[in-house]
Write a protein that holds these residues in place. Structure first.
Motif, PDB file in Angstrom:
ATOM      1  N   ASP A   1      58.926  15.265 -21.739  1.00  0.00           N
ATOM      2  CA  ASP A   1      58.917  16.586 -21.126  1.00  0.00           C
ATOM      3  C   ASP A   1      59.079  17.656 -22.192  1.00  0.00           C
ATOM      4  N   LEU A   2      58.069  17.706 -23.015  1.00  0.00           N
ATOM      5  CA  LEU A   2      58.098  18.600 -24.160  1.00  0.00           C
ATOM      6  C   LEU A   2      56.956  19.588 -23.960  1.00  0.00           C
ATOM      7  N   ASN A   3      57.216  20.862 -24.067  1.00  0.00           N
ATOM      8  CA  ASN A   3      56.184  21.875 -23.813  1.00  0.00           C
ATOM      9  C   ASN A   3      55.479  21.648 -22.480  1.00  0.00           C
ATOM     10  N   ASN A   4      56.254  21.150 -21.517  1.00  0.00           N
ATOM     11  CA  ASN A   4      55.707  20.886 -20.186  1.00  0.00           C
ATOM     12  C   ASN A   4      54.535  19.911 -20.183  1.00  0.00           C
ATOM     13  N   LYS A   5      54.686  18.876 -20.988  1.00  0.00           N
ATOM     14  CA  LYS A   5      53.702  17.794 -20.998  1.00  0.00           C
ATOM     15  C   LYS A   5      54.399  16.512 -20.580  1.00  0.00           C
ATOM     16  N   ALA A   6      53.653  15.561 -20.043  1.00  0.00           N
ATOM     17  CA  ALA A   6      54.245  14.259 -19.712  1.00  0.00           C
ATOM     18  C   ALA A   6      53.179  13.193 -19.884  1.00  0.00           C
ATOM     19  N   LEU A   7      53.634  11.970 -20.024  1.00  0.00           N
ATOM     20  CA  LEU A   7      52.698  10.859 -20.200  1.00  0.00           C
ATOM     21  C   LEU A   7      53.072   9.751 -19.229  1.00  0.00           C
ATOM     22  N   LEU A   8      52.103   9.319 -18.434  1.00  0.00           N
ATOM     23  CA  LEU A   8      52.347   8.197 -17.524  1.00  0.00           C
ATOM     24  C   LEU A   8      51.407   7.067 -17.945  1.00  0.00           C
ATOM     25  N   VAL A   9      51.960   5.876 -18.068  1.00  0.00           N
ATOM     26  CA  VAL A   9      51.121   4.740 -18.453  1.00  0.00           C
ATOM     27  C   VAL A   9      51.157   3.712 -17.333  1.00  0.00           C
ATOM     28  N   VAL A  10      49.986   3.304 -16.875  1.00  0.00           N
ATOM     29  CA  VAL A  10      49.936   2.308 -15.794  1.00  0.00           C
ATOM     30  C   VAL A  10      49.051   1.139 -16.212  1.00  0.00           C
TER      31      VAL A  10
END
Ligand code: SF4
Lengths: 106, 490
Positions: free
Chosen positions: A8-17
């Motif tokens: 949650d950095l600079n309003n970014k996120a990463l989801l891995v599925v």
């Protein structure tokens, strides 16, 4: 689902599925629901699909909110996929009955 | 007791739990529940948990839910063809309107108008304007008639619009008289509507409307103050004139020959109760709660941003709840948009309302002829042309043939692209059988005929109303349910 912690950095996120659980189409459809709040980038590699989430300026939701909502939405997309797979024949039959004896179907 | 002996108890009829799914869609209704619909719009509301079990078969479903799922054609036994045939038949009924291509023909008789409504979406002209410049001529009217009678639909509806349509009553008379003769020889059924502010109404017009069973559709925005502020006219007497004219039509032709609709301006939002009371005061039994639409001069004059869809939905909800109360107290009053949607939710019928059609209702269900002979796919398309967006101008009756107008490539392409069944999000939406695709709206607001439904006011408005009506059908008291069910046209 393979999960790595959201960034949650600079309003970014990463989801891995895992791509054995969800197809790219599931991922695209689920992400589409949040295009009013964020932009998305997808990367499929080996057994994973990486979803980069970047919030739009003035978005009412944070990247973290979208991360969680997206996970729920993926479940819905996977149910929809199951329905589509299980009902293809029925859909075609219903349409065949609907158009039978019309000039459209000979 | 005797009956009990004749019938076995329901325990003797176990529900078959070995089911197969039929093609269904689902959408969240609230935090706990989802709406499931089948291809023809039969619906059921279940918990999120039951939905999972239904699809994945992870947990057995209870017998009463299974029985309901069978009866709503959400599942079947996988053997009998009957549920598939019935669904096919209902699907066919739903799309039967496509055969009636194009049933509604709107004719703009003049751009002149005595009102100066703030939200007016067309380039209205003053009464003093040169009528040879802004009125439809008899020659153009004849060409419009030729085009109308090229439509394959057996039942034709001609709706006269303006400006103030009655200011060119001669052309209305000309079209009606000639349409009657042609309908007689061609075996067509005619219906006529005059959309009017009613100020030019006189005895000659009343007599004519009575003789030819012409339906009057007028505007009543609410009580005196609100109506006159939304719809100013010289002398500030618009409300007085409208109310007096409604009375005249009711007593001379009959209450079933007139209806009124209101447009919600920003200032209307605080007066839902007063607006509805005004309809009751005037003995009207139907009201159409319409939002201001994002077209033409309503946008350029800045009126469209005065409030957003969310606020309008709150207004709609509050108004609907008051209308239901009024009905409970014994005064029958229908909200017409709800009535159109309830008909779709509760029956296999589709009333052909242009905005809630897929393939798009524009051109297929309705078409509009401007005073100068220009033809547009819908009234909204005409409004857009007023601010320079002429994409949906299909041609001109003085220059183009029917085939050229109906075969307009941009329009056909837009219809094909905007099919809701193949639009992202709509394709999975449980409300798809009740909804529509609106290429004109989405081109106007997003510069794209399909439109991103996440950003679409059309989607937000309709999804809000679908959820509200289904929640009311699920959770309300019996009396409310009965009132809502009586609004569906079976
Ligand atoms: S426009 Fe919105 S409500 Fe209508 S079918 Fe599409 S997603 Fe559903």
């Amino acid at each position: 689902m393979i999960e790595i912690p959201s960034i949650d950095l600079n309003n970014k996120a990463l989801l891995v599925v895992s791509n054995t659980t969800y197809t790219m189409q599931n991922v695209e459809s689920a992400s589409y629901r949040f295009t009013g709040f964020a932009s998305f980038n997808f990367l499929e590699k080996d057994t994973e699909i990486k979803i980069e989430i970047e919030c739009l300026p003035n978005s009412d939701l944070t990247a973290n909110d979208i991360y969680h909502l997206l996970k729920n939405q993926l479940l819905s997309e996977s149910l929809r996929q199951k329905i589509a797979d299980q009902t293809e024949t029925e859909r075609n039959l219903i349409l065949a009955y609907a158009f039978s004896n019309t000039a459209l179907v000979k | 007791m005797a009956l009990m002996k004749r019938f076995k108890s329901s325990d003797n009829f176990p529900v078959n739990s070995e089911y197969k799914l039929l093609p269904i869609r689902f959408t969240e209704l609230d935090n706990e529940r989802v709406v499931i619909t089948n291809m023809v719009g039969e619906h059921i509301v279940v918990s999120q948990d039951s939905l999972n079990s239904l699809i994945t078969r992870s947990k057995p479903l209870d017998d009463s839910l299974l029985a309901e799922l069978y009866s709503k054609h959400i599942i079947y036994d996988g053997v009998s063809q009957l549920p598939l045939k019935l669904s096919g038949l209902k699907y066919r009924t739903k799309i039967a309107r496509l055969k009636n291509f194009t049933a509604l023909h709107m004719v703009v008789t003049t751009l002149r108008c005595d009102y100066t409504c703030h939200y007016c979406q067309v380039s209205r002209q003053n009464l003093s304007s040169d009528n040879s410049q802004f009125d439809m001529t008899v020659e153009t009217a004849d060409k419009v008639l030729n085009l109308i009678f090229k439509s394959p639909a057996k039942a034709l509806k001609i709706e006269f619009q303006g400006g103030e349509s009655l200011l060119n009553f001669d052309v209305i008379k000309h079209i009606v008289l000639n349409a009657e003769i042609r309908a007689e020889t061609e075996g067509r059924n005619m219906q006529y509507v005059i959309a009017t502010n009613l100020s030019p109404l006189n005895d000659e017009i009343l007599e004519f409307c009575k003789l030819y069973r012409i339906y009057i559709s007028t505007s009543l925005d609410g009580p005196f103050k609100l109506h006159n502020r939304n719809r100013p006219r010289p002398g500030n007497n618009g409300h007085q004139l409208t109310v007096a004219a409604i009375d005249k039509v009711k007593s001379h032709i009959g209450i079933d020959h007139i209806s009124a609709l209101m447009t919600t301006s920003g200032r209307s939002l605080d007066f839902s109760k007063e607006i509805i009371d005004e309809y009751i005061k005037n003995g009207l039994h139907a009201i159409f709660l319409r939002p201001l639409s994002p077209y033409g001069f309503a946008v350029t004059k800045g009126h469209i941003n005065r409030y957003d869809t969310e606020k309008w939905l709150d207004f709609f909800k509050e108004s609907l709840s008051y209308i239901i109360e009024v009905n409970k107290q014994g005064y029958p009053l229908i909200e017409q948009y709800s009535s159109l949607i309830l008909t779709k939710i509760l029956t296999a019928r589709d009333l052909g309302y242009v905005d809630l059609q897929s393939p798009a209702g524009a051109m297929i269900s309705g078409i509009i002829y401007n005073y100068d002979g220009d033809v547009y796919a819908s009234d909204e398309a005409r409004m857009q042309a007023e601010i320079g967006h002429t994409e949906f101008r299909l041609g001109n009756v003085n220059e183009n043939t029917y085939e050229e107008i109906i075969g307009n490539e941009f329009m056909l392409d837009s219809i094909e692209k905007s099919f809701a069944i193949s639009s992202p999000q709509c394709t999975d939406c449980a409300f798809l059988p009740y909804c529509g695709s609106d290429p004109v709206y989405h081109l106007a607001t997003q510069n794209d005929v399909v439109g991103n439904k996440q950003l679409s006011g059309f989607c937000k408005k309709n999804i809000g109303i679908f959820k509200l009506l289904i929640t009311l059908l699920e959770d309300s008291d019996l009396h409310t349910k009965r009132i809502l069910k009586s609004w569906a046209r079976y």
